[in-house]
Write a protein that holds these residues in place. Structure first.
Motif, PDB file in Angstrom:
ATOM      1  N   ASN A  28       0.811  -1.211   0.000  1.00  0.00           N
ATOM      2  CA  ASN A  28       0.000   0.000   0.000  1.00  0.00           C
ATOM      3  C   ASN A  28       0.852   1.271   0.000  1.00  0.00           C
ATOM      4  O   ASN A  28       0.469   2.285  -0.581  1.00  0.00           O
ATOM      5  N   TYR A  29       2.013   1.210   0.635  1.00  0.00           N
ATOM      6  CA  TYR A  29       2.875   2.390   0.751  1.00  0.00           C
ATOM      7  C   TYR A  29       3.391   2.832  -0.618  1.00  0.00           C
ATOM      8  O   TYR A  29       3.260   4.000  -0.996  1.00  0.00           O
ATOM      9  N   VAL A  30       3.926   1.916  -1.401  1.00  0.00           N
ATOM     10  CA  VAL A  30       4.384   2.321  -2.742  1.00  0.00           C
ATOM     11  C   VAL A  30       3.222   2.453  -3.718  1.00  0.00           C
ATOM     12  O   VAL A  30       3.271   3.253  -4.646  1.00  0.00           O
ATOM     13  N   GLY A  43      11.725  -4.451  -1.053  1.00  0.00           N
ATOM     14  CA  GLY A  43      10.451  -3.788  -1.320  1.00  0.00           C
ATOM     15  C   GLY A  43      10.417  -2.349  -0.864  1.00  0.00           C
ATOM     16  O   GLY A  43      11.404  -1.612  -0.953  1.00  0.00           O
ATOM     17  N   SER A  44       9.279  -1.953  -0.315  1.00  0.00           N
ATOM     18  CA  SER A  44       8.984  -0.531  -0.137  1.00  0.00           C
ATOM     19  C   SER A  44       9.772   0.146   0.974  1.00  0.00           C
ATOM     20  O   SER A  44       9.669   1.348   1.153  1.00  0.00           O
ATOM     21  N   THR A  45      10.559  -0.602   1.741  1.00  0.00           N
ATOM     22  CA  THR A  45      11.314   0.031   2.824  1.00  0.00           C
ATOM     23  C   THR A  45      12.577   0.716   2.312  1.00  0.00           C
ATOM     24  O   THR A  45      13.316   1.311   3.090  1.00  0.00           O
ATOM     25  N   TYR A  46      12.807   0.645   1.005  1.00  0.00           N
ATOM     26  CA  TYR A  46      14.030   1.229   0.448  1.00  0.00           C
ATOM     27  C   TYR A  46      14.197   2.696   0.841  1.00  0.00           C
ATOM     28  O   TYR A  46      15.279   3.123   1.261  1.00  0.00           O
ATOM     29  N   GLY A  47      13.124   3.474   0.710  1.00  0.00           N
ATOM     30  CA  GLY A  47      13.206   4.913   0.984  1.00  0.00           C
ATOM     31  C   GLY A  47      13.601   5.212   2.423  1.00  0.00           C
ATOM     32  O   GLY A  47      14.627   5.867   2.680  1.00  0.00           O
ATOM     33  N   PRO A  48      12.808   4.743   3.392  1.00  0.00           N
ATOM     34  CA  PRO A  48      13.158   5.032   4.783  1.00  0.00           C
ATOM     35  C   PRO A  48      14.533   4.485   5.189  1.00  0.00           C
ATOM     36  O   PRO A  48      15.285   5.157   5.899  1.00  0.00           O
ATOM     37  N   GLY A  94       1.022  -0.811  10.413  1.00  0.00           N
ATOM     38  CA  GLY A  94       0.234  -0.369   9.264  1.00  0.00           C
ATOM     39  C   GLY A  94       0.801   0.878   8.629  1.00  0.00           C
ATOM     40  O   GLY A  94       0.326   1.334   7.601  1.00  0.00           O
ATOM     41  N   LEU A  95       1.857   1.430   9.248  1.00  0.00           N
ATOM     42  CA  LEU A  95       2.488   2.637   8.719  1.00  0.00           C
ATOM     43  C   LEU A  95       3.910   2.303   8.287  1.00  0.00           C
ATOM     44  O   LEU A  95       4.533   1.395   8.830  1.00  0.00           O
ATOM     45  N   PRO A  96       4.419   3.058   7.315  1.00  0.00           N
ATOM     46  CA  PRO A  96       5.813   2.835   6.915  1.00  0.00           C
ATOM     47  C   PRO A  96       6.757   3.242   8.040  1.00  0.00           C
ATOM     48  O   PRO A  96       6.394   4.014   8.922  1.00  0.00           O
TER      49      PRO A  96
END
Ligand code: SF4
Lengths: 615, 344
Positions: A404-406, A521-526, A596-598
């Motif tokens: 959902n984050y990306v 996956g989507s944790t790349y940014g943080p 449920g949050l990044p």
């Protein structure tokens, strides 16, 4: 009155209001204006699962956060510098995320006794001094919008609804945003009702002018364009990018695309988007259920299409049996899982990465598939093409794990040249492949790819039957032979393991890190933002991020063993860490969040600081 | 829909090299032989014919046909065949299924294929039992049926497959019997000619777990009394000498069986499968009693409605017709659509 103009390098704004207040649209417009200006951007919408939760309540709060900067950024930002709160619920739900000193713009008209009571405020926070630590800007947004539209031929309700444009006008003024794209947008959106075009533009301008004239806003800010690679950009969400990637895979393979899907949050937008692209030979079928959706996709693959199904975790659970059939049939199939917080219905509009185990292992029998995961919204485009490439070349189901984050976040995307995209053309079998020149052996493998021939119905001379029963090697005939089954099970595993995937790259600018952070996956940014912050403070840390989770990159074992410590942050309870420990005998340290949050970069930074300093 | 071409094929051409492994005496053999000897008549090349099945005894069928074929998952054949049919209008796609496969685990896919009117020929072998799993009651087993899983009798009311298909707005609904090759082939012929979903229930004897389930419909001494052979545009009479008939009683909803001698010949219902209102075919489907008396066979309903395949194709074709440029050019246009900006 001349206003002071102050330069900033980055700003995080959060627009928050009732789900009916149009905050997603407001945020979207602000993002688009910001993109036009050339800042780097990252956005994060956050909305309730209910379509219309009771007005003015905490569960009904919807928000949109936009982070923009004059340098390249990796996340939508941890803490907002500015909160726009359209009602008491929006204030209450978001105040906890605000650092002291942040600007708060509130719509005072909504701070009535009734609305305050609804969310449990005993006293009015605008008056009781509880917001003294913040720069509070009370604005009668509703009243001023209605006032500005007094001469317009619109109902009071429509006038009131335009208050989000007033807020947008004010914020656009504050941050010196170019607003032409918003005017054009309003003209398109309300094309059928010119009076609403005029009213919304008037509300926007009233907000802009209010900023210019009121003394409450003494300063105006500028954020200069970021240095970005030359080229044409657009702002894009993960779901949009993924959809375009699937269309591109169709074009680059020359195959018709068939999407079978059943509506499910947060994946439905891919179905919506692809249903618009029929001219590319894309067929979308809204099936009767998740199982039919993947069944139809597999049927289409059997017939020579690029078969795709899109869903979220609960849907993947239902599709498991068909994925296993596709494993046995060795046909291309792309399964897209836009993960959300589970188990069961869980929190459908919140993010999580807890379907990794299911993607890797969640089927009956030994049923290995390839698994890929995008790292950012725009990367969804390339991940979709990669999933299609693996599926088509190696004739296998591929699971793509978005979340959902990306999927709902957005960022600027440097548009690729179509010619630079991978060539995905495939060859269907047309001739018998047996030694006698007459027999067709549907399970005779290509020596390089280990893929079996894709002989589609309609090809004369290659009539054959396939199915879920175990097949004899080469002939594909039904076989209960123990040695053959053992051989076929091992072959199916080996052929997935043998898919060549690029090596994982390690980011360690100074090359002196002893701690590796491994994500997927989507944790790349943080993770990336946290690593940068640590390095800026002189604490070396290396980052590696997995796109391919099955098979894993060939160099991963060596990479892991080159560091003293490996930390694996995930939005689950340690699913990748578990695999890493099992596969590579590396004592990976899991770091997990399932809210449920990044992840916020700050949280990762402090956790990693501990690890780097104390080992 | 696959177009016929001039071809000289025989029954032998449709036999695969696989050894047929149903129990000796199973009704499936007769159906297989009937289908194999009927297929050449369609003049559709073998490579353009596909049989898709689910799981169960009947679902082994594709292995024995020398065409393309897929033995898939329990209940899911209509869904898989839908994706194939929609994406490949040049194929003739047949679904072979059973009462457990189509009506229990796959009930949802069956009704949705029928309502969409996907261009599939669906052959449901109804033996009123689970054969492959060795004898549990099925969704068409009679109430009170004693089986391995219902030692004191089934407490479930059965489905009437034809009523179910009609309720799902199927455009072609027929019934036939494994042992009557001529009738079976006449129904297959009509089904093959139909545009859209053709649903054919075939009463099939499982001589191992439910032997004789349809014996009264087959035994020469009883069958004429039990069977109603529907003929398009013919008055519905049956019995050895046509002594019974079907009428539409005034004031009633459905159809009833009467002694022919007792009614005005003008009151005998003349069968018309093309009646638009499904209530007529539904009333026919309700005629048989628990003892199978008054069982209609033949085509109950055959009406025209555009198929899902056609409607989907129309949308794609009209979108394609409006597009200009190569696919690559169109893709480049799509990528740059929306608000873009350029950095030099
Ligand atoms: S169990 Fe019954 S249906 Fe199955 S093959 Fe044997 S006789 Fe036929």
């Amino acid at each position: 009155m001349t206003k002071q103009v102050r330069q900033l390098d980055r700003v995080v704004i959060r627009f928050a209001g009732d789900s009916g207040d149009g905050m997603q649209l407001t945020g979207d417009r602000f993002t688009s204006e910001t993109a036009q200006l050339g800042n780097d951007i990252s956005t994060l919408p956050n909305f309730p699962a209910e379509i219309r939760a009771p007005a003015g309540t905490l569960p009904g709060v919807s928000s949109f956060q936009v982070h923009f900067a004059d340098y390249d950024i990796l996340t939508p930002g941890d803490a907002p510098n500015v909160l726009v709160a359209m009602n008491p619920a929006a204030l209450k739900a978001n105040i906890g995320d605000l650092p002291r000193g942040a600007d708060i713009i509130v719509n005072t008209d909504e701070f009535t006794k009734r609305n305050l009571t609804k969310v449990g405020y005993a006293a009015n926070p605008l008056e009781d001094g509880s917001l003294d630590g913040y720069a509070l800007h009370p604005v009668a947004l509703t009243a001023m919008t209605i006032g500005a539209l007094a001469d317009h031929d619109v109902s009071k309700k429509d006038a009131e609804r335009a208050k989000n444009m007033f807020a947008l006008g004010l914020l656009s003024w504050m941050y010196s945003r170019p607003y032409e794209s918003t005017i054009r947008f309003l003209e398109r959106k309300f094309a059928a009702r010119p009076e609403l075009v005029a009213a919304n533009i008037a509300a926007f301008k009233a907000g802009w002018n209010f900023g210019e004239t009121t003394e409450d806003f003494g300063v105006r800010y500028e954020v200069k364009p970021a240095k970005m690679s030359p080229g044409t950009y657009r702002n894009i969400t993960g779901n949009q990018a993924l959809s375009l990637g699937l269309v591109a895979a169709g074009v680059r393979s020359g195959l018709p695309v068939f999407l079978g899907a059943y509506p499910i949050t947060p994946a439905s937008d891919i179905l919506h988007e692809l249903s618009k692209h029929k001219r590319f030979g894309v067929t979308t079928m809204q099936a009767e259920d998740e199982i039919a959706a993947i069944g139809a996709a597999l049927g289409a693959s059997y017939g020579g299409s690029l078969g795709i199904t899109t869903t979220s975790g609960p849907g993947v659970a239902l599709k498991g049996e068909t994925i296993s059939l596709a494993v046995a049939l060795e046909l291309p199939l792309v399964v897209i899982d836009v993960q959300r917080a589970g188990p069961s219905t869980g929190m459908p509009t919140k993010t999580e990465q807890a379907d990794l185990n299911m993607a890797l292992f969640g089927r009956h029998g030994e049923a290995p598939v390839a698994v890929v995961a995008p790292r950012s919204p725009s990367d969804c485009f390339f991940a979709a093409i990669e999933a299609a490439r693996i599926a088509l070349t190696y004739r296998t189901p591929v699971i793509l794990l978005s979340d959902n984050y990306v999927a709902n976040g957005s960022e600027p995307w440097l548009l690729p040249e179509v010619d630079s995209l991978p060539d995905l053309r495939v060859e269907f079998a047309t001739e018998p492949n047996g030694d006698d020149g007459k027999t067709f052996l549907p399970y005779l493998r290509d020596p390089v790819t280990m893929a079996r021939p894709w002989a589609i119905p309609g090809t004369p001379g290659l009539e054959h039957r396939i199915g879920g029963l175990e097949k004899a090697d080469k002939t594909g005939d039904i076989s209960y032979d123990p040695a053959n089954h053992d051989f076929m099970v091992r072959t199916r595993a080996a052929r997935i393991e043998a898919i060549p995937v690029p090596d994982v790259e390690v980011e360690d600018p100074d090359g002196d890190a002893r701690t590796l952070v491994l994500g997927w996956g989507s944790t790349y940014g943080p993770i990336g933002a946290a690593c940068r912050a640590l390095r800026q403070r002189g604490l070396p840390v290396a980052q590696a991020h997995l796109r391919h989770l099955s098979p894993m990159p060939a160099n991963l074992g060596d990479v892991l063993k080159a560091y003293d410590r490996v930390v694996v942050p995930e939005m689950n309870l340690g699913q990748l860490a578990h695999v890493i420990r099992g596969r590579y005998l590396v004592d990976a340290i899991p770091y997990n969040q399932v809210s449920g949050l990044p992840f916020t970069a700050a949280k990762l930074e402090s956790m990693l600081e501990e690890v780097v300093k104390n080992g | 829909m696959a177009e016929p071409v001039a071809l000289k094929l025989t029954q032998k051409d449709f036999k695969s090299d696989q050894e047929v492994r149903w129990c000796p005496g199973c009704g499936d053999y007769a159906i297989l032989a009937a289908v194999q000897s009927f297929m050449p008549e369609l003049r559709i090349p073998r490579e353009r014919t596909v049989f898709v099945s689910g799981i169960g005894c009947s679902s082994r069928f594709p292995y024995y046909m020398n065409t393309y074929g897929m033995h898939s998952i329990h209940g899911r054949a209509p869904a898989i065949a839908t994706g194939l049919s929609v994406s490949r209008p040049d194929l003739s796609v047949w679904v072979v299924t059973g009462d457990g496969d189509a009506l229990s685990i796959g009930g949802n896919h069956l009704i949705h294929a029928l309502r969409r009117n996907v261009n599939l020929k669906i052959l449901l072998f109804n033996n009123r039992i689970y054969g492959l799993t060795k004898g549990q009651y099925s969704p068409t087993s009679e109430l009170g049926k004693i089986t391995k899983s219902t030692p004191v009798g089934s407490a479930d009311s059965p489905f009437n497959p034809l009523s179910l298909a009609l309720g799902a707005e199927a455009t072609f609904v027929a019934r036939t019997i494994d042992s009557d090759r001529k009738h079976l082939q006449s129904v297959l012929r009509a089904a093959a000619e139909h545009q859209g979903s053709a649903f054919v229930e075939i009463y099939q004897n499982c001589n191992i777990f439910n032997d004789g389930a349809f014996e009264t419909l087959k035994d020469p001494s009883t069958r004429d009394e039990y069977l109603i052979r529907l003929e398009h545009r013919q008055p519905i009479t049956f019995g050895a000498d046509g002594q019974r008939c079907v009428v539409h009683p005034p004031g009633g909803f459905g159809l009833e069986v009467r002694e022919t001698a007792s009614v005005d010949p003008a009151d005998i219902v003349v069968h018309d499968a093309t009646v638009a209102e499904p209530a007529y075919a539904f009333a026919l489907s309700r005629l048989p009693g628990l003892d199978l008396r008054n069982t209609p066979i033949g085509v109950l309903r055959q009406v025209e409605r555009s198929s899902y395949d056609e409607r989907v194709r129309e949308q794609t074709d009209s979108a394609k017709a409006k597009a200009t440029g190569t696919p690559e050019e169109q893709l480049a246009g799509l990528l740059t659509s929306g608000d873009t900006w350029t950095i030099l």
